[in-house]
Design a protein around this motif. Structure first.
Motif, mmCIF file in Angstrom:
data_model
loop_
_atom_site.group_PDB
_atom_site.id
_atom_site.type_symbol
_atom_site.label_atom_id
_atom_site.label_comp_id
_atom_site.label_asym_id
_atom_site.label_seq_id
_atom_site.Cartn_x
_atom_site.Cartn_y
_atom_site.Cartn_z
ATOM 1 N N ILE A 66 0.860 -1.183 0.000
ATOM 2 C CA ILE A 66 0.000 0.000 0.000
ATOM 3 C C ILE A 66 0.897 1.233 0.000
ATOM 4 O O ILE A 66 1.754 1.388 0.868
ATOM 5 N N SER A 67 0.732 2.095 -0.974
ATOM 6 C CA SER A 67 1.495 3.346 -1.055
ATOM 7 C C SER A 67 0.614 4.481 -0.553
ATOM 8 O O SER A 67 -0.535 4.617 -0.970
ATOM 9 N N ILE A 104 -2.857 2.971 10.496
ATOM 10 C CA ILE A 104 -3.395 2.150 9.395
ATOM 11 C C ILE A 104 -3.060 0.675 9.618
ATOM 12 O O ILE A 104 -3.895 -0.212 9.387
ATOM 13 N N CYS A 105 -1.835 0.405 10.085
ATOM 14 C CA CYS A 105 -1.436 -0.979 10.343
ATOM 15 C C CYS A 105 -2.294 -1.596 11.452
ATOM 16 O O CYS A 105 -2.688 -2.770 11.369
ATOM 17 N N GLU A 106 -2.571 -0.828 12.478
ATOM 18 C CA GLU A 106 -3.429 -1.330 13.558
ATOM 19 C C GLU A 106 -4.813 -1.684 13.018
ATOM 20 O O GLU A 106 -5.408 -2.694 13.420
ATOM 21 N N PHE A 107 -5.310 -0.849 12.107
ATOM 22 C CA PHE A 107 -6.626 -1.143 11.533
ATOM 23 C C PHE A 107 -6.576 -2.421 10.703
ATOM 24 O O PHE A 107 -7.474 -3.269 10.789
ATOM 25 N N ALA A 115 0.597 -6.411 8.951
ATOM 26 C CA ALA A 115 1.048 -5.216 8.236
ATOM 27 C C ALA A 115 2.373 -4.725 8.794
ATOM 28 O O ALA A 115 2.595 -4.743 10.009
ATOM 29 N N VAL A 116 3.261 -4.301 7.895
ATOM 30 C CA VAL A 116 4.557 -3.737 8.268
ATOM 31 C C VAL A 116 4.648 -2.326 7.689
ATOM 32 O O VAL A 116 4.551 -2.146 6.468
ATOM 33 N N ILE A 159 3.391 -2.972 3.845
ATOM 34 C CA ILE A 159 3.309 -4.297 3.230
ATOM 35 C C ILE A 159 2.343 -5.127 4.077
ATOM 36 O O ILE A 159 2.452 -5.150 5.308
ATOM 37 N N THR A 160 1.395 -5.753 3.429
ATOM 38 C CA THR A 160 0.420 -6.560 4.141
ATOM 39 C C THR A 160 0.301 -7.947 3.511
ATOM 40 O O THR A 160 0.597 -8.121 2.319
#
Length: 330
Positions: A66-67, A104-107, A115-116, A159-160
Motif C-alpha cells: 500500500i502506497s 493504518i497498520c493497527e486497523f 502489516a509492516v 506491506i500486508t
C-alpha cells in the motif's frame, strides 16, 4: 477489505493511497547496476541492490504493498532570499508519517491482516511503488506528482499479507524513460541550479538539496546555495503541475514560525539547548547542529549586505573552518 482500508484512511484525513502487488522488482535491477557503475549513487543510498528491489525482505508472506501520500504544503508563499525547503518547515515528517502508518497498520490487523509500516527505514523504490500503485506519476524532476497535491508529498508504504485488488502498469519503466505526462516541458531542467537533472541523466550527487546536507562541502557550491539553508525546492516551484494544487489537511505539517522567518544569527551562534528545542524537531534536525550552522553562515556571508559575524564567538571548529573558506570566496 480494500474498501475498508480506503475508508479508514479517508477517516483520518488521508485521501491519496494506492495498491500494488508485492513482488520483486526485477525490472529495476539494471537501472541500479547502471547507477552503481557510473558512480551516481550517493552516501544515503542502499548499496545492496537486493534490498532495493525485494520487499519480501521486510515481510516474507507479503501479498500487497500500500502506497500512501502525505501532503505537506500549508501555504504557497514565495521563498524569501534565505529559506528552508518547504518539506522541513513543519514537524519532522518521519515521526508524523510513522504515526499515521501505525494507525493504518493497527486497523489492518483489526480486520485480520498483518502489516509492516515503512518510512525511510527501508531501501525500496518508494516513488516507483507509488507510480505502480496509481498514487501519481514520476516527472522529469524525479518527483512523484499527484493529481491533488502535486509533488509536495511525503511517501510511506505498508506491506500486508492481505491479497487486495491492486494496480499494475507493465509499461511504467518506458513511461518513466519518456516522461509521458511531462510532454515537452523542460522547466525543471532549465531551473535546476546545478543541472543535477537534465536530458541525459539524473545525478543526485550534485542535487542542491543533497549538497545542503553534505558534511564535506566543496567550495564550488557555496555561492550556488544562494540562501538555501536545507533542501532546494527549485524543480518543484517551477513545475506547472504544482500551480493549482490543494493545501495539506495534516495539521502537524503547518509551518513553524522560526522555520519561515529565519534568524540567521541565532542559528550561527546557537547552543545545543536551542538546537534541541527547535531544529531537532524538524525534518532537517537529524543532520545535526554544525551543518545547519554552516549553511546559516554561508547564507549570512553571501546574501547579507549589513552585519558582521564574530569568528571568536563561533564555538564549533567545523563551522569556524567554513568561516575562513567563505571569507576568501565572498
Amino acid at each position: 477489505m480494500k474498501d475498508k482500508i480506503v475508508n479508514f484512511c479517508n477517516g483520518i484525513g488521508i485521501d491519496t493511497i494506492g495498491f500494488t502487488k508485492c513482488r520483486v522488482f526485477h525490472e529495476l535491477h539494471d537501472f541500479y547496476i547502471y547507477r552503481k557503475e557510473n558512480s551516481l549513487e550517493n552516501e544515503f543510498e542502499e548499496k545492496d541492490i537486493e534490498k532495493r528491489i525485494n520487499p519480501f525482505i521486510y515481510m516474507e508472506d507479503g501479498k500487497t504493498i500500500i502506497s500512501v501520500a502525505f501532503p505537506y504544503v500549508h501555504n504557497f508563499n514565495n521563498h524569501k532570499d534565505v529559506y528552508f525547503s518547504k518539506y522541513t518547515q513543519g514537524k519532522d515528517y518521519h515521526r508524523v508519517v510513522k504515526d499515521y502508518l501505525g494507525q493504518i497498520c493497527e486497523f489492518i490487523e483489526s480486520i485480520g491482516g498483518k502489516a509492516v509500516p515503512l518510512v525511510d527505514s527501508n531501501a525500496l523504490p518508494e516513488r516507483y511503488i507509488a507510480a505502480l500503485s496509481g498514487v501519481g506519476f514520476i516527472g522529469k524532476n524525479n518527483m512523484v506528482i499527484t493529481k491533488k497535491y502535486g509533488s509536495y508529498v511525503f511517501l510511506g508504504e505498508i506491506i500486508t499479507n492481505l491479497d487486495l485488488e491492486a494496480s499494475s502498469n507493465e509499461n511504467l519503466v518506458n513511461e518513466i524513460k519518456n516522461f509521458t505526462q511531462c510532454g515537452e516541458c523542460e522547466l525543471c531542467y532549465k531551473e535546476c541550479p546545478t543541472k543535477s537533472i537534465n536530458k541525459v541523466k539524473k545525478n543526485s550527487n550534485i542535487c542542491m538539496s543533497y549538497i545542503t546536507q553534505k558534511k564535506d562541502l566543496e567550495k564550488k557550491w557555496i555561492k550556488l546555495m544562494n540562501g538555501r539553508l536545507f533542501g532546494c525546492d527549485t524543480c518543484q516551484s517551477c513545475c506547472p503541475y504544482n500551480n493549482h494544487i490543494e493545501l495539506s489537511p495534516i495539521k502537524d505539517f503547518q509551518v513553524i514560525d522560526f522555520m519561515e522567518n529565519v534568524d540567521l544569527e541565532e542559528m550561527i551562534y546557537m547552543e545545543k539547548k536551542t538546537f534541541k528545542e527547535k531544529y531537532l524537531n524538524t525534518s532537517c534536525g537529524w543532520r545535526g547542529k554544525p551543518v545547519l550552522q554552516r549553511n546559516a553562515l554561508i547564507a549570512f556571508m553571501v546574501k547579507m549586505e549589513n552585519g558582521e559575524i564574530s569568528e571568536k564567538d563561533i564555538k564549533s571548529p567545523y563551522v569556524r573552518e567554513y568561516y575562513n573558506i567563505i571569507k576568501n570566496i565572498v
